[in-house]
Scaffold this active site. Structure first.
Site, PDB file in Angstrom:
ATOM      1  N   ARG A   1       2.747 -16.773  -0.045  1.00 29.50           N
ATOM      2  CA  ARG A   1       2.005 -15.893   0.832  1.00 29.50           C
ATOM      3  C   ARG A   1       0.599 -15.731   0.342  1.00 29.50           C
ATOM      4  NH1 ARG A   1       5.714 -12.079   0.737  1.00 29.50           N
ATOM      5  NH2 ARG A   1       6.939 -13.340   1.982  1.00 29.50           N
TER       6      ARG A   1
ATOM      7  N   CYS B   1       0.080   7.202  -8.391  1.00 31.36           N
ATOM      8  CA  CYS B   1       1.169   6.504  -9.129  1.00 31.36           C
ATOM      9  C   CYS B   1       0.845   6.757 -10.506  1.00 31.36           C
ATOM     10  CB  CYS B   1       0.971   5.069  -8.928  1.00 31.36           C
ATOM     11  SG  CYS B   1       2.127   3.949  -9.657  1.00 31.36           S
TER      12      CYS B   1
ATOM     13  N   CYS C   1       7.685  -5.309   5.226  1.00 34.10           N
ATOM     14  CA  CYS C   1       7.491  -4.934   3.754  1.00 34.10           C
ATOM     15  C   CYS C   1       7.091  -3.499   3.725  1.00 34.10           C
ATOM     16  CB  CYS C   1       6.552  -6.041   3.131  1.00 34.10           C
ATOM     17  SG  CYS C   1       6.899  -7.667   3.402  1.00 34.10           S
TER      18      CYS C   1
ATOM     19  N   CYS D   1      10.551 -11.646  -4.285  1.00 35.62           N
ATOM     20  CA  CYS D   1       9.249 -11.793  -4.076  1.00 35.62           C
ATOM     21  C   CYS D   1       8.487 -11.628  -5.146  1.00 35.62           C
ATOM     22  CB  CYS D   1       8.977 -11.130  -2.715  1.00 35.62           C
ATOM     23  SG  CYS D   1       7.194 -11.008  -2.236  1.00 35.62           S
TER      24      CYS D   1
ATOM     25  N   CYS E   1      11.839  -6.255   3.201  1.00 33.39           N
ATOM     26  CA  CYS E   1      11.460  -6.209   1.659  1.00 33.39           C
ATOM     27  C   CYS E   1      10.725  -4.911   1.406  1.00 33.39           C
ATOM     28  CB  CYS E   1      10.191  -7.338   1.625  1.00 33.39           C
ATOM     29  SG  CYS E   1       9.768  -7.709   0.070  1.00 33.39           S
TER      30      CYS E   1
ATOM     31  N   CYS F   1      -2.314   0.478 -13.680  1.00 27.40           N
ATOM     32  CA  CYS F   1      -3.002  -0.912 -13.215  1.00 27.40           C
ATOM     33  C   CYS F   1      -4.301  -1.264 -12.895  1.00 27.40           C
ATOM     34  CB  CYS F   1      -2.099  -1.433 -11.994  1.00 27.40           C
ATOM     35  SG  CYS F   1      -0.246  -1.187 -12.297  1.00 27.40           S
TER      36      CYS F   1
ATOM     37  N   CYS G   1      -5.664  -1.080  -9.363  1.00 27.65           N
ATOM     38  CA  CYS G   1      -5.058  -0.323  -8.151  1.00 27.65           C
ATOM     39  C   CYS G   1      -5.728   0.858  -7.543  1.00 27.65           C
ATOM     40  CB  CYS G   1      -3.504  -0.101  -8.374  1.00 27.65           C
ATOM     41  SG  CYS G   1      -2.665   0.392  -7.032  1.00 27.65           S
TER      42      CYS G   1
HETATM   43  N1  SAM Z   1       4.120   0.229  -7.171  1.00 27.88           N
HETATM   44  C1  SAM Z   1       4.717  -1.187  -6.957  1.00 27.88           C
HETATM   45  C2  SAM Z   1       4.486  -2.248  -7.940  1.00 27.88           C
HETATM   46  O1  SAM Z   1       3.525  -2.056  -8.457  1.00 27.88           O
HETATM   47  O2  SAM Z   1       5.273  -2.934  -7.994  1.00 27.88           O
HETATM   48  C3  SAM Z   1       4.475  -1.603  -5.609  1.00 27.88           C
HETATM   49  C4  SAM Z   1       3.259  -1.361  -4.927  1.00 27.88           C
HETATM   50  S1  SAM Z   1       1.741  -2.433  -5.530  1.00 27.88           S
HETATM   51  C5  SAM Z   1       0.184  -1.694  -4.668  1.00 27.88           C
HETATM   52  C6  SAM Z   1       2.014  -4.204  -5.127  1.00 27.88           C
HETATM   53  C7  SAM Z   1       1.132  -5.224  -5.568  1.00 27.88           C
HETATM   54  O3  SAM Z   1      -0.184  -4.825  -4.668  1.00 27.88           O
HETATM   55  C8  SAM Z   1       0.719  -5.055  -6.792  1.00 27.88           C
HETATM   56  O4  SAM Z   1       1.572  -5.677  -7.691  1.00 27.88           O
HETATM   57  C9  SAM Z   1      -0.556  -5.860  -6.567  1.00 27.88           C
HETATM   58  O5  SAM Z   1      -0.387  -7.273  -6.908  1.00 27.88           O
HETATM   59  C10 SAM Z   1      -1.116  -5.725  -5.321  1.00 27.88           C
HETATM   60  N2  SAM Z   1      -2.342  -5.063  -5.453  1.00 27.88           N
HETATM   61  C11 SAM Z   1      -2.502  -3.695  -5.681  1.00 27.88           C
HETATM   62  N3  SAM Z   1      -4.053  -3.462  -5.510  1.00 27.88           N
HETATM   63  C12 SAM Z   1      -4.574  -4.574  -5.170  1.00 27.88           C
HETATM   64  C13 SAM Z   1      -5.904  -5.000  -5.214  1.00 27.88           C
HETATM   65  N4  SAM Z   1      -6.806  -4.256  -5.422  1.00 27.88           N
HETATM   66  N5  SAM Z   1      -6.263  -6.033  -4.909  1.00 27.88           N
HETATM   67  C14 SAM Z   1      -5.497  -7.188  -4.742  1.00 27.88           C
HETATM   68  N6  SAM Z   1      -4.005  -6.810  -4.910  1.00 27.88           N
HETATM   69  C15 SAM Z   1      -3.552  -5.548  -5.045  1.00 27.88           C
HETATM   70 FE1  SF4 Z   2       1.280   1.883  -9.259  1.00 30.66          FE
HETATM   71 FE2  SF4 Z   2      -0.473   0.460  -7.857  1.00 30.66          FE
HETATM   72 FE3  SF4 Z   2       0.482  -0.295 -10.452  1.00 30.66          FE
HETATM   73 FE4  SF4 Z   2       1.913  -0.185  -8.079  1.00 30.66          FE
HETATM   74  S1  SF4 Z   2       0.333  -1.558  -8.363  1.00 30.66           S
HETATM   75  S2  SF4 Z   2       2.663   0.466 -10.209  1.00 30.66           S
HETATM   76  S3  SF4 Z   2       1.130   1.513  -6.786  1.00 30.66           S
HETATM   77  S4  SF4 Z   2      -0.728   1.581  -9.947  1.00 30.66           S
END
Ligand code: SAM
Ligand code: SF4
Ligand code: DTB
Length: 316
Positions: free
Chosen positions: A257, A49, A93, A185, A125, A53, A56
């Protein structure tokens, strides 16, 4: 101070017993306390991606050792949906590691995936990053029920966590989703080093969406090796319970949730969170890329809550 933020701050800092009691009363006034929604997650496109973030595992900015996977074929969705239905899920989801949705064959395939989920009589979702109004409308036409897009943290703390898109980008996506007639959500992650006031500010932002989000996922950070948050000290589980309780008080009608992070939480902490107003969980041994308590463990947790007698006598 904004009155909803003030309400959050006062509630968060209450005596824990007072907070739990108030949250549980709000919960009972708006929900059947025995009703816990079961959701299943599937990563339909994994890793690589472009967003940064800091939490992530799927960000291309960090070396997390994750195996990338391009968009799944439709047959796999059908199988996963049938399995989810058989294990008692109500909502399915699907998550894609995209910065935003791009029109074209991949998006068309996601629309077909949604049609498959609906054929299996599950709520659908998706979480696909940013979407515009036209794309949100196409998702709605395909039968989508809800779109997940998290605010993640407070407006102030956000700049420490994500630099490749803004808080207002997120709010704009939520606006398009709502305008297209989808349910929202939206929640966040706690345990990223933010303060209690940041948690309150995030919940107040969510509570001020009009209408409020139908679902509010509360994720507890799963620290990922290779990301800037890999060494983040774990949050006190009772701070997590407080966050759930304040979410319930501020958003009385939403599904709150328990999302990522349950593997490191005791059964007892989770039971307290249900008492505090949580009424939804992800079932299954995997979230998107990380572990979740398996179905057996969760069935045991839910049956303990229902009061089904345990096999071994507790007192002898
Ligand atoms: N890329 C899309 C986005 O960011 O909207 C969807 C997938 S993203 C992985 C969905 C959510 O997963 C993120 O907004 C975050 O809240 C959660 N998430 C991702 N990595 C995480 C982690 N290491 N621990 C807890 N929550 C996590
Ligand atoms: Fe990409 Fe992870 Fe950020 Fe979602 S949370 S936008 S998958 S880097
Ligand atoms: C949400 O708020 N949490 C889920 C769902 N929405 C998509 C995702 C949690 C991901 C946890 C880390 C992983 O499995 O990669």
């Amino acid at each position: 101070m904004n009155p909803i933020l003030a309400q959050a701050e006062v509630a968060y800092r209450k005596n824990l017993m007072e907070l739990l009691f108030e949250a549980h009363q709000v919960h009972r006034a708006h929900h059947d306390p025995t009703d816990i929604q079961r959701c299943t997650l599937l990563s339909i496109k994994t890793g690589g991606c472009p967003e940064d973030c800091s939490y992530c595992p799927q960000s291309a900015h960090y070396d997390t050792g994750l195996e990338k996977q391009s968009l799944l074929p439709l047959e796999e969705i059908r199988v996963a949906a049938k399995n989810a239905k058989n294990s008692g899920a109500q909502r399915f989801c699907m998550g894609a590691a995209w910065r935003n949705v791009k029109d074209g064959p991949d998006f068309d395939r996601v629309l077909d995936m949604i049609r498959i989920i609906k054929e299996e009589i599950l709520e659908a979702c998706v979480t696909l990053g940013m979407v515009n109004l036209e794309q949100a409308r196409r998702l709605k036409e395909a039968g989508l029920d809800a779109y997940n897009h998290n605010l993640d943290t407070s407006r102030d703390y956000y700049e420490k966590i994500i630099h490749t898109r803004t808080y207002d980008d997120r709010l704009n996506t939520l606006k398009s989703v709502r305008q297209a007639g989808l349910t929202i959500c939206s929640g966040g992650i706690i345990g990223m080093g933010e303060s209690a006031s940041d948690r309150c500010a995030m919940l107040a932002e969510l509570a001020q969406l009009d209408p409020q989000p139908e679902s509010v996922p509360i994720n507890l950070l799963i620290p990922i090796e290779g990301t800037p948050l890999e060494d983040q000290a774990p949050l006190d589980p009772l701070e997590w319970v407080r966050t759930v309780a304040v979410a319930r008080i501020l958003m009385p009608r939403s599904r709150v949730r328990l999302s990522a992070g349950r593997c490191t939480l005791s059964r007892e902490a989770q039971v307290l969170a249900f008492f505090a107003g949580a009424n939804s969980i992800f079932l299954g041994d995997k979230l998107l890329t990380r572990s979740n308590p398996g179905i057996d463990e969760d069935e045991s947790l839910l049956s303990t809550i229902r009061g089904t007698p345990s096999e071994a006598p507790l007192y002898q």
